[in-house]
Enzyme design. Sequence first.
Site, PDB file in Angstrom:
ATOM      1  N   ARG A  61       0.724  -1.378  -0.073  1.00 26.93           N
ATOM      2  CA  ARG A  61       0.048  -0.070  -0.095  1.00 26.93           C
ATOM      3  C   ARG A  61       0.751   1.306   0.113  1.00 26.93           C
ATOM      4  O   ARG A  61       0.315   2.229  -0.478  1.00 26.93           O
ATOM      5  CB  ARG A  61      -0.972  -0.079   1.365  1.00 26.93           C
ATOM      6  N   GLU A  98       4.338  -9.671  14.716  1.00 25.20           N
ATOM      7  CA  GLU A  98       3.908 -10.509  16.166  1.00 25.20           C
ATOM      8  C   GLU A  98       3.849 -12.122  16.055  1.00 25.20           C
ATOM      9  O   GLU A  98       3.774 -12.691  16.959  1.00 25.20           O
ATOM     10  CB  GLU A  98       2.482 -10.003  16.585  1.00 25.20           C
TER      11      GLU A  98
END
Length: 177
Positions: A61, A98
Amino acid sequence: MAEFAYKNLIAAIPDYPKPGVIFRDITPLLDCEEAFRAAVVAMAEPFRQAGITKVMGTESRGFMFGTPIAFALHAGFVPARKPGKLPRQVISQEYDLEYGTDRLEIHTDALTPDDVVLIVDDLIATGGTAKASGLLVQQCGARLAGMTFLNELPALGGRPVLEAAFPDALIHAVMEF
């Protein structure tokens, strides 16, 4: 240029890509020519007088905003890609996720010590991806002028990570969620 309620043009998708996550889908904003143009202007504006020579957009993006921002700032564009996507010799920077690690790559000749770089992405969350991008700039000896984002998620603590890693760079976000 009109002011926009950008948040009204970003769809909240619950439990995507996994349960408990609210994904912020920017495609409705991209679909609105006036809002997209206003977002690009708002992201570029703080850097108009910074002498930017290269804009680095982070996959994927960051490409959507980075290329028109590069055009607006009369600068070149450098794509920071996921591993294996660039055809020539690359340098890379690993960063934590994560659930593991990932890596960004740029061509070895993409930046020089003469370049003044602006990093662009749609979102700052934990700051890991943006920090990796900034470390790539430093590996090349270029000067990092700043980073600009459409969205910031302050609760995830990315801005302090970036400010600590790059104290001379301006960290800018158009809006917060």
